[in-house]
Design a protein around this motif. Sequence first.
Motif, short mmCIF file in Angstrom:
data_model
loop_
_atom_site.label_atom_id
_atom_site.label_comp_id
_atom_site.label_asym_id
_atom_site.label_seq_id
_atom_site.Cartn_x
_atom_site.Cartn_y
_atom_site.Cartn_z
N GLY A 120 0.81 -1.21 0.00
CA GLY A 120 0.00 0.00 0.00
C GLY A 120 0.85 1.26 0.00
N ASP A 121 2.10 1.16 0.42
CA ASP A 121 3.01 2.31 0.47
C ASP A 121 4.34 1.90 -0.16
OD1 ASP A 121 4.71 4.41 1.02
OD2 ASP A 121 4.15 4.56 3.13
N PRO A 122 4.55 2.28 -1.43
CA PRO A 122 5.77 1.87 -2.14
C PRO A 122 7.07 2.34 -1.48
CG PRO A 122 4.17 2.75 -3.68
CD PRO A 122 3.64 3.02 -2.30
N GLU A 123 7.02 3.45 -0.76
CA GLU A 123 8.23 3.95 -0.11
C GLU A 123 8.68 3.07 1.05
OE1 GLU A 123 8.38 8.09 0.86
OE2 GLU A 123 7.38 8.65 -1.01
N THR A 124 7.72 2.50 1.78
CA THR A 124 8.06 1.69 2.95
C THR A 124 7.92 0.19 2.71
OG1 THR A 124 5.81 1.75 3.82
CG2 THR A 124 7.31 3.54 4.51
N GLY A 125 7.15 -0.21 1.69
CA GLY A 125 6.90 -1.62 1.43
C GLY A 125 5.84 -2.23 2.32
N VAL A 126 5.07 -1.39 3.02
CA VAL A 126 4.03 -1.89 3.93
C VAL A 126 2.83 -2.38 3.14
CG1 VAL A 126 2.37 -1.15 5.70
CG2 VAL A 126 4.76 -0.42 5.85
N ILE A 127 2.32 -3.55 3.55
CA ILE A 127 1.13 -4.14 2.91
C ILE A 127 -0.08 -3.24 3.11
CG2 ILE A 127 -0.52 -6.08 3.13
CD1 ILE A 127 1.98 -6.84 1.60
N SER A 128 -0.92 -3.17 2.11
CA SER A 128 -2.15 -2.37 2.14
C SER A 128 -3.07 -2.82 3.27
CB SER A 128 -2.87 -2.53 0.80
OG SER A 128 -4.20 -2.13 0.90
N GLY A 142 -6.13 -2.79 3.05
CA GLY A 142 -7.20 -3.55 2.41
C GLY A 142 -6.90 -5.04 2.38
N ALA A 143 -5.63 -5.40 2.18
CA ALA A 143 -5.25 -6.81 2.19
C ALA A 143 -5.38 -7.38 3.60
CB ALA A 143 -3.82 -6.98 1.67
N VAL A 144 -4.98 -6.60 4.60
CA VAL A 144 -5.12 -7.03 5.99
C VAL A 144 -6.60 -7.18 6.34
CG1 VAL A 144 -4.66 -6.44 8.40
CG2 VAL A 144 -2.92 -5.98 6.65
N SER A 145 -7.41 -6.26 5.89
CA SER A 145 -8.85 -6.31 6.11
C SER A 145 -9.45 -7.58 5.51
CB SER A 145 -9.51 -5.06 5.51
OG SER A 145 -10.90 -5.14 5.58
N ALA A 146 -9.07 -7.90 4.29
CA ALA A 146 -9.58 -9.11 3.63
C ALA A 146 -9.16 -10.36 4.40
CB ALA A 146 -9.08 -9.17 2.19
N LEU A 147 -7.93 -10.38 4.89
CA LEU A 147 -7.45 -11.51 5.69
C LEU A 147 -8.30 -11.69 6.94
CD1 LEU A 147 -5.33 -13.69 6.49
CD2 LEU A 147 -4.01 -11.82 7.51
N MET A 148 -8.54 -10.60 7.65
CA MET A 148 -9.28 -10.68 8.90
C MET A 148 -10.74 -11.05 8.67
SD MET A 148 -7.43 -7.87 11.25
CE MET A 148 -7.87 -8.69 12.76
N ASP A 149 -11.34 -10.51 7.64
CA ASP A 149 -12.73 -10.83 7.30
C ASP A 149 -12.87 -12.31 6.97
OD1 ASP A 149 -15.49 -10.32 6.73
OD2 ASP A 149 -15.00 -10.05 4.61
N THR A 150 -11.96 -12.82 6.17
CA THR A 150 -12.00 -14.22 5.77
C THR A 150 -11.78 -15.14 6.96
OG1 THR A 150 -11.19 -13.59 3.57
CG2 THR A 150 -11.00 -15.92 4.18
N CYS A 151 -10.84 -14.77 7.82
CA CYS A 151 -10.57 -15.58 9.01
C CYS A 151 -11.78 -15.59 9.95
CB CYS A 151 -9.32 -15.04 9.72
SG CYS A 151 -8.66 -16.16 10.97
N CYS A 152 -12.41 -14.45 10.13
CA CYS A 152 -13.61 -14.38 10.97
C CYS A 152 -14.73 -15.24 10.39
CB CYS A 152 -14.08 -12.93 11.11
SG CYS A 152 -13.07 -11.92 12.21
N GLY A 153 -14.92 -15.19 9.08
CA GLY A 153 -15.93 -16.01 8.44
C GLY A 153 -15.67 -17.49 8.63
N ALA A 154 -14.41 -17.89 8.52
CA ALA A 154 -14.06 -19.30 8.73
C ALA A 154 -14.33 -19.72 10.17
CB ALA A 154 -12.60 -19.54 8.36
N ALA A 155 -14.05 -18.84 11.14
CA ALA A 155 -14.33 -19.15 12.55
C ALA A 155 -15.83 -19.30 12.77
CB ALA A 155 -13.75 -18.07 13.45
N ALA A 156 -16.62 -18.41 12.18
CA ALA A 156 -18.08 -18.50 12.32
C ALA A 156 -18.59 -19.80 11.72
CB ALA A 156 -18.75 -17.30 11.66
N MET A 157 -18.07 -20.16 10.56
CA MET A 157 -18.51 -21.39 9.89
C MET A 157 -18.16 -22.64 10.68
SD MET A 157 -17.49 -20.53 5.97
CE MET A 157 -17.81 -22.18 5.43
#
Length: 140
Positions: free
Chosen positions: A46-54, A56-71
């Motif tokens: 998400g930030d080319p100067e620092t190389g930090v992951i977006s 949005g990618a972290v959000s998608a990871l957490m949403d997917t993990c929460c969904g798997a826990a609920a399931m």
Amino acid sequence: MTMNKTEIAQKFITMIPHSRALGMELTHVGEGEAHIEMPYDARFVGDPETGVISGGAVSALMDTCCGAAAMSHPSSPAGTATIDLRIDYMRAAQPGQTIRAKAECYHITRSVAFVRATAFDDDDANPVATANGTFTVEAS
């Protein structure tokens, strides 16, 4: 052949195109809990100067993990969708490190699952983000 909840959660992860694109891997699933890893990938910076992951990618990871826990909760018939998800970003994930999310479905009703999650990189003492959310519980 009937699939168990672990198999259903794994299939859930692999069927979602963005989960595959982000390289998510289900590393643990139990009764109402899930762990998913997402390796560092320069395509999702998400930030080319620092190389930090977006975020949005972290959000998608957490949403997917929460969904798997609920399931995977014993009272859940397996299907779910996000109703609401609040993510608090505590710090940037370190560039080059895998991000790991752990989610727990701590309460479930006939129609709503309540889930909390935490994401970490190699520093297990300082979370990258925390999340609290609600997810649908499909009627059987």
